[in-house]
Design a protein around this motif. Structure first.
Motif, mmCIF file in Angstrom:
data_model
loop_
_atom_site.group_PDB
_atom_site.id
_atom_site.type_symbol
_atom_site.label_atom_id
_atom_site.label_comp_id
_atom_site.label_asym_id
_atom_site.label_seq_id
_atom_site.Cartn_x
_atom_site.Cartn_y
_atom_site.Cartn_z
ATOM 1 N N ASP A 31 0.961 -1.533 -0.201
ATOM 2 C CA ASP A 31 -0.028 -0.454 -0.083
ATOM 3 C C ASP A 31 0.959 1.099 0.311
ATOM 4 N N THR A 32 2.731 1.289 0.471
ATOM 5 C CA THR A 32 2.869 2.565 0.413
ATOM 6 C C THR A 32 3.458 2.516 -0.622
ATOM 7 N N ILE A 33 3.868 1.385 -2.201
ATOM 8 C CA ILE A 33 4.524 1.528 -3.098
ATOM 9 C C ILE A 33 3.723 1.909 -4.153
ATOM 10 N N PRO A 34 4.132 3.280 -4.570
ATOM 11 C CA PRO A 34 2.816 2.987 -5.439
ATOM 12 C C PRO A 34 2.988 2.376 -7.131
ATOM 13 N N GLN A 35 4.075 1.373 -7.672
ATOM 14 C CA GLN A 35 4.168 1.157 -8.377
ATOM 15 C C GLN A 35 3.349 -0.408 -8.399
ATOM 16 N N ILE A 36 2.774 -0.932 -7.183
ATOM 17 C CA ILE A 36 2.139 -1.856 -7.072
ATOM 18 C C ILE A 36 0.182 -0.886 -6.252
ATOM 19 N N GLU A 37 -0.537 -1.199 -7.841
ATOM 20 C CA GLU A 37 -1.078 -0.420 -7.518
ATOM 21 C C GLU A 37 -2.629 -1.171 -7.528
ATOM 22 N N HIS A 38 -2.652 -2.709 -7.403
ATOM 23 C CA HIS A 38 -3.778 -3.453 -6.619
ATOM 24 C C HIS A 38 -3.358 -4.779 -5.986
ATOM 25 N N ALA A 39 -4.234 -5.253 -5.316
ATOM 26 C CA ALA A 39 -3.891 -6.100 -4.502
ATOM 27 C C ALA A 39 -5.170 -7.353 -4.246
ATOM 28 N N TRP A 40 -5.203 -8.540 -4.684
ATOM 29 C CA TRP A 40 -5.663 -9.276 -4.712
ATOM 30 C C TRP A 40 -6.270 -10.477 -4.321
ATOM 31 N N LEU A 41 -6.904 -11.218 -3.720
ATOM 32 C CA LEU A 41 -6.754 -12.884 -3.042
ATOM 33 C C LEU A 41 -8.029 -13.519 -3.983
ATOM 34 N N PHE A 42 -7.393 -14.755 -3.498
ATOM 35 C CA PHE A 42 -8.483 -15.658 -4.142
ATOM 36 C C PHE A 42 -9.908 -16.200 -3.411
ATOM 37 N N ASP A 43 -10.903 -17.480 -3.621
ATOM 38 C CA ASP A 43 -12.187 -17.510 -3.509
ATOM 39 C C ASP A 43 -12.143 -18.739 -3.199
ATOM 40 N N HIS A 44 -11.743 -19.244 -2.103
ATOM 41 C CA HIS A 44 -12.555 -21.435 -1.639
ATOM 42 C C HIS A 44 -12.546 -21.020 -0.342
ATOM 43 N N LEU A 45 -12.736 -22.404 -0.002
ATOM 44 C CA LEU A 45 -13.422 -22.655 0.834
ATOM 45 C C LEU A 45 -12.782 -23.390 1.909
ATOM 46 N N MET A 46 -11.730 -24.033 1.004
ATOM 47 C CA MET A 46 -10.735 -25.448 1.279
ATOM 48 C C MET A 46 -9.450 -25.556 0.465
ATOM 49 N N PRO A 47 -8.287 -25.727 0.657
ATOM 50 C CA PRO A 47 -7.064 -25.674 0.041
ATOM 51 C C PRO A 47 -7.332 -26.117 -1.232
ATOM 52 N N ILE A 48 -6.525 -25.989 -2.220
ATOM 53 C CA ILE A 48 -6.033 -26.268 -3.366
ATOM 54 C C ILE A 48 -4.900 -26.369 -4.153
ATOM 55 N N PHE A 49 -3.842 -26.574 -2.967
ATOM 56 C CA PHE A 49 -2.534 -26.760 -2.599
ATOM 57 C C PHE A 49 -2.125 -27.398 -1.913
ATOM 58 N N GLY A 50 -0.887 -27.525 -1.717
ATOM 59 C CA GLY A 50 -0.531 -28.120 -0.042
ATOM 60 C C GLY A 50 -1.622 -29.002 1.052
ATOM 61 N N ASP A 51 -1.192 -28.873 1.755
ATOM 62 C CA ASP A 51 -1.688 -29.453 3.302
ATOM 63 C C ASP A 51 -3.619 -29.879 3.032
ATOM 64 N N PRO A 52 -4.111 -30.349 2.338
ATOM 65 C CA PRO A 52 -5.507 -30.454 2.123
ATOM 66 C C PRO A 52 -6.231 -30.349 3.026
ATOM 67 N N THR A 53 -5.832 -30.392 4.514
ATOM 68 C CA THR A 53 -6.381 -29.787 5.913
ATOM 69 C C THR A 53 -5.584 -28.289 6.791
ATOM 70 N N GLY A 54 -5.428 -27.969 5.685
ATOM 71 C CA GLY A 54 -4.768 -26.575 6.194
ATOM 72 C C GLY A 54 -5.915 -25.398 6.079
ATOM 73 N N PRO A 55 -5.451 -24.220 6.481
ATOM 74 C CA PRO A 55 -5.954 -23.615 6.481
ATOM 75 C C PRO A 55 -6.016 -23.039 5.690
ATOM 76 N N THR A 56 -7.334 -22.508 4.904
ATOM 77 C CA THR A 56 -7.531 -21.253 3.903
ATOM 78 C C THR A 56 -9.309 -20.704 4.275
ATOM 79 N N TYR A 57 -8.731 -19.239 4.250
ATOM 80 C CA TYR A 57 -9.993 -17.834 4.270
ATOM 81 C C TYR A 57 -10.903 -17.461 3.840
ATOM 82 N N GLU A 58 -12.248 -17.478 4.211
ATOM 83 C CA GLU A 58 -13.145 -16.468 3.730
ATOM 84 C C GLU A 58 -12.731 -15.344 3.058
#
Length: 292
Positions: A31-58
């Motif tokens: 947010d402090t670096i003007p050259q980076i204009e946008h930021a994104w998350l994805f939309d999954h309810l469970m992991p789609i990579f790594g530990d299948p029981t690991g944390p995923t946030y809404e």
């Protein structure tokens, strides 16, 4: 002005297999670096990579929290699964985030994963969500976008009776801060999705794992725009590029090829764990050398 100098760069932090504090650190730095204009998350309810029981946030809940703790970045989900939430509810959620962010939401949405990705498919059954075929999901996306836009812009309650979605007395209050509404960005590569994109979207995003295919899909989108009388140049082309910390030259090459192919909105996917100062590293190693 060169194509590279016109490119708009952002970052993507998948909210899975990672702590909230780590994502917040990266977004605050970006947010402090003007050259980076946008930021994104994805939309999954469970992991789609790594530990299948690991944390995923809404995704939308986390996006609202991050929007409240940043000031400049445009923010969004790349992309919301239209399968997860009824469109009128999603319109209300997105409006809330646009207001919390002070009018910085880019509304990303897609048809949702196909059933050939088992780790993505399981999250539907685990949360009691229906999983229709892809044709159904694309058709319902078109209906959802019609409803969402009307909720954002119309001043009187309305009914909508589609093949897949029905609402009665629908009305959105408050309205988003952005007028006429937050920019709509669709994600996907299928021909059916591209037709929906030509009609409804302001931006279109595609994974950058195959630049030649992405360029071909972009040309197809040009054709669909022309068929409905839309100027293809009015639809911004966005691409997702996975970042390699160990081999930044590979990432720089992918960025250059994407820019040469006409993609001007670039989302750089950051693997976790995130190094200290990763946002500045992105600028120093990737953004300032783009197209060189």
């Amino acid at each position: 002005m060169s194509q590279a100098s016109q490119a708009r760069f952002g970052i993507m932090t998948a909210p899975s297999q990672v702590d909230y504090a780590d994502i917040l650190r990266v977004w605050r730095e970006a947010d402090t670096i003007p050259q980076i204009e946008h930021a994104w998350l994805f939309d999954h309810l469970m992991p789609i990579f790594g530990d299948p029981t690991g944390p995923t946030y809404e995704g939308w809940t986390l996006l609202s929290a991050l929007a409240a703790q940043t000031h400049r970045l445009r923010v969004g989900l790349l992309v919301t699964s239209n399968r997860f939430r009824p469109p009128a509810m999603l319109a209300k959620i997105a409006t809330t985030v646009d207001i919390v962010s002070g009018g910085r939401l880019d509304f990303g949405i897609g048809a949702g994963y196909r059933p050939n990705h088992p780790l993505a498919r399981r999250e539907y059954e685990a949360h009691g969500l229906p999983f229709h075929d892809f044709s159904h999901s694309v058709d319902s996306l078109a209906e959802a976008l019609t409803i969402i836009r009307r909720l954002w812009t119309e001043t009187e309650p309305f009914d909508f009776a589609g093949a897949h979605v029905q609402v009665t007395g629908a009305f959105g209050s408050p309205k988003p801060l952005q007028r006429p509404h937050p920019p709509i960005i669709t994600g996907g590569r299928s021909a059916r999705l591209l037709r929906v994109t030509a009609e409804h979207a302001d931006l279109w995003n595609i994974p950058g794992d195959d630049i030649d295919d992405a360029a071909g899909r972009s040309a197809l989108l040009d054709r669909y725009c022309a068929e409905i009388g839309r100027d293809p140049a009015s639809l911004t082309r966005s691409i997702y590029v996975q970042v390699s910390y160990d081999q930044p030259g590979i990432t720089r090459d992918a960025i250059g090829r994407a820019i040469d192919a006409g993609f001007e909105h670039l989302v750089l996917g950051l693997p976790n764990p995130y190094p200290v100062g990763v946002a500045q590293w992105v600028v120093d190693e990737l953004v300032t050398t783009a197209g060189s």
